[in-house]
Design an enzyme around this catalytic site. Sequence first.
Site, PDB file in Angstrom:
ATOM      1  N   GLN A 215     -19.494 -13.448  -8.659  1.00 36.17           N
ATOM      2  CA  GLN A 215     -18.441 -14.095  -7.882  1.00 36.17           C
ATOM      3  C   GLN A 215     -17.105 -14.170  -8.616  1.00 36.17           C
ATOM      4  O   GLN A 215     -16.073 -14.356  -7.984  1.00 36.17           O
ATOM      5  CB  GLN A 215     -18.914 -15.487  -7.453  1.00 36.17           C
ATOM      6  CG  GLN A 215     -20.095 -15.405  -6.494  1.00 36.17           C
ATOM      7  CD  GLN A 215     -20.607 -16.769  -6.084  1.00 36.17           C
ATOM      8  OE1 GLN A 215     -21.469 -17.339  -6.748  1.00 36.17           O
ATOM      9  NE2 GLN A 215     -20.103 -17.308  -4.997  1.00 36.17           N
TER      10      GLN A 215
ATOM     11  N   HIS B 248     -28.710 -15.006 -10.571  1.00 39.72           N
ATOM     12  CA  HIS B 248     -27.916 -15.673  -9.534  1.00 39.72           C
ATOM     13  C   HIS B 248     -27.633 -14.651  -8.426  1.00 39.72           C
ATOM     14  O   HIS B 248     -26.532 -14.101  -8.329  1.00 39.72           O
ATOM     15  CB  HIS B 248     -26.620 -16.237 -10.123  1.00 39.72           C
ATOM     16  CG  HIS B 248     -25.942 -17.252  -9.237  1.00 39.72           C
ATOM     17  ND1 HIS B 248     -25.669 -18.531  -9.657  1.00 39.72           N
ATOM     18  CD2 HIS B 248     -25.504 -17.183  -7.955  1.00 39.72           C
ATOM     19  CE1 HIS B 248     -25.077 -19.207  -8.667  1.00 39.72           C
ATOM     20  NE2 HIS B 248     -24.961 -18.396  -7.623  1.00 39.72           N
TER      21      HIS B 248
ATOM     22  N   ASN C  72     -31.338 -19.081  -9.459  1.00 46.55           N
ATOM     23  CA  ASN C  72     -30.468 -19.890  -8.624  1.00 46.55           C
ATOM     24  C   ASN C  72     -30.975 -19.828  -7.190  1.00 46.55           C
ATOM     25  O   ASN C  72     -31.159 -18.743  -6.636  1.00 46.55           O
ATOM     26  CB  ASN C  72     -29.036 -19.357  -8.664  1.00 46.55           C
ATOM     27  CG  ASN C  72     -28.109 -20.203  -7.815  1.00 46.55           C
ATOM     28  OD1 ASN C  72     -27.880 -21.377  -8.131  1.00 46.55           O
ATOM     29  ND2 ASN C  72     -27.608 -19.648  -6.715  1.00 46.55           N
ATOM     30  N   GLU C  73     -31.223 -20.963  -6.615  1.00 48.37           N
ATOM     31  CA  GLU C  73     -31.553 -21.103  -5.194  1.00 48.37           C
ATOM     32  C   GLU C  73     -32.493 -20.018  -4.669  1.00 48.37           C
ATOM     33  O   GLU C  73     -32.115 -19.224  -3.791  1.00 48.37           O
ATOM     34  CB  GLU C  73     -30.265 -21.093  -4.367  1.00 48.37           C
ATOM     35  CG  GLU C  73     -29.289 -22.163  -4.781  1.00 48.37           C
ATOM     36  CD  GLU C  73     -28.053 -22.227  -3.896  1.00 48.37           C
ATOM     37  OE1 GLU C  73     -27.788 -21.257  -3.170  1.00 48.37           O
ATOM     38  OE2 GLU C  73     -27.354 -23.243  -3.937  1.00 48.37           O
TER      39      GLU C  73
END
Length: 429
Positions: free
Chosen positions: A16, A108, A152-153
Amino acid sequence: MFPPAFLWGAATSAHQVEGHNIHSDWWAWEASGKVKERSGAACEHYERFREDFALAQQLGHNAHRFSIEWSRIEPEPGRWDEGAIAHYQEVIQALRERALEPVVTLFHFTSPQWFSEQGGWRHPQAIERFSRYVERVLEAIGSSVRYWVTFNEPMIYVYQGYIAGVWPPGQRSWTAAFRIFERLLHAHTVAYHLIHSRLDHSARKPVVGVAKHMVIFNSCNPRSWKDRFARWMRHRCFNGVVASAFDRGHLLPRFWLAAKRAGYRRYLDFIGLNYYTRDFVHFNGWTGGKVFGEVCSLAHHRDTGPRNSLGWEVYPEGIYESLRQLTRFGLPILITENGVCTNDDGQRVQFIHDHLTQVSRAMSEGVPVFGYLHWSLLDNYEWHEGFAPRFGLAEVDYATQERRVRPSARYLAAIAKTRQMVAMSGVPP
Ligand code: FCB
């Protein structure tokens, strides 16, 4: 009052912010026109990390969460890019020089494109491949890092990539989703063991967790028992079962019995909480994925809070409710993400005020929270939503790559400095 050792900071993820992650599956996904905007140079954080960490330091942060980009470290199967490895060593060093405690995420959402092309997590050697990468990371930076987030998630990753199909690999299959979820769980337990076996004797005894995205679910029509059932299913499965599965290392009760017989083990040292919003759910049917209901429009609800620029409801009590729910694990909790995308920074000030008030309420009731990492340090590439959502404590001008600290960042800094809630009016512009 927040305790003196509390971790204050912000979070980012490699794809990101770094820019030009050309070997990742997301890069290929973007190139094939599956999203409205490509990540391109993103925030050029790969080059500007020192400047960005200096900014975090000025804002009174003492911790920073970021992710390692697997596709940079291993751009082709078995070929390690020493330059990229050295880069992440420099990143850790730059953080330490500025007294920022690194919180490292190993996965991620992005994978090397070669990994995805060869079947990704479905490939029989997926776990082995991931472990090889983890080992290489541990060798390079292991002894300088204490806080590790393996995944992550996991549920968001599985949902977006294998059920909704809006992220790579773009599948829509509940069966595939279930299998991938089990794979991630397995990969997590392997990484957990690797980190502990390699680093338990180092000066910084590692603590390992997962960043769990919690959503508050309400039923669209609380008077309908079917809506209440759908809400219950979604809540149990999305929030409860996922967190337990990572704690225990497996998903199905029969494995739980087997594990219990074999000497019950746990695979989490802490839980990372990512919290953003609340959803309203209504009944959608009895078969397959329909049992988890469907999210209904907020427009039907009068008692909801304001929305962020992506239309997600801002519901501060939800962070308190999520923290309370996570206490049943008896583990320390790190808030690994919490933030709001908005073009009105006043909304972010209010958001920080309201959410930290709820965090401090939970803590005063004994919930063991040991840090708050805001999403995000910088405006960044919000996956399929592109660059429009502005989540940053610092604004990024993508034309010049200039960073401008927002008043909300100073507000969070004031709270971190005094370790207590500060009136919103007292924030310097
Ligand atoms: C979370 C993701 C993070 C970012 C925020 C807004 O679900 O972990 O990468 O996209 O949402």
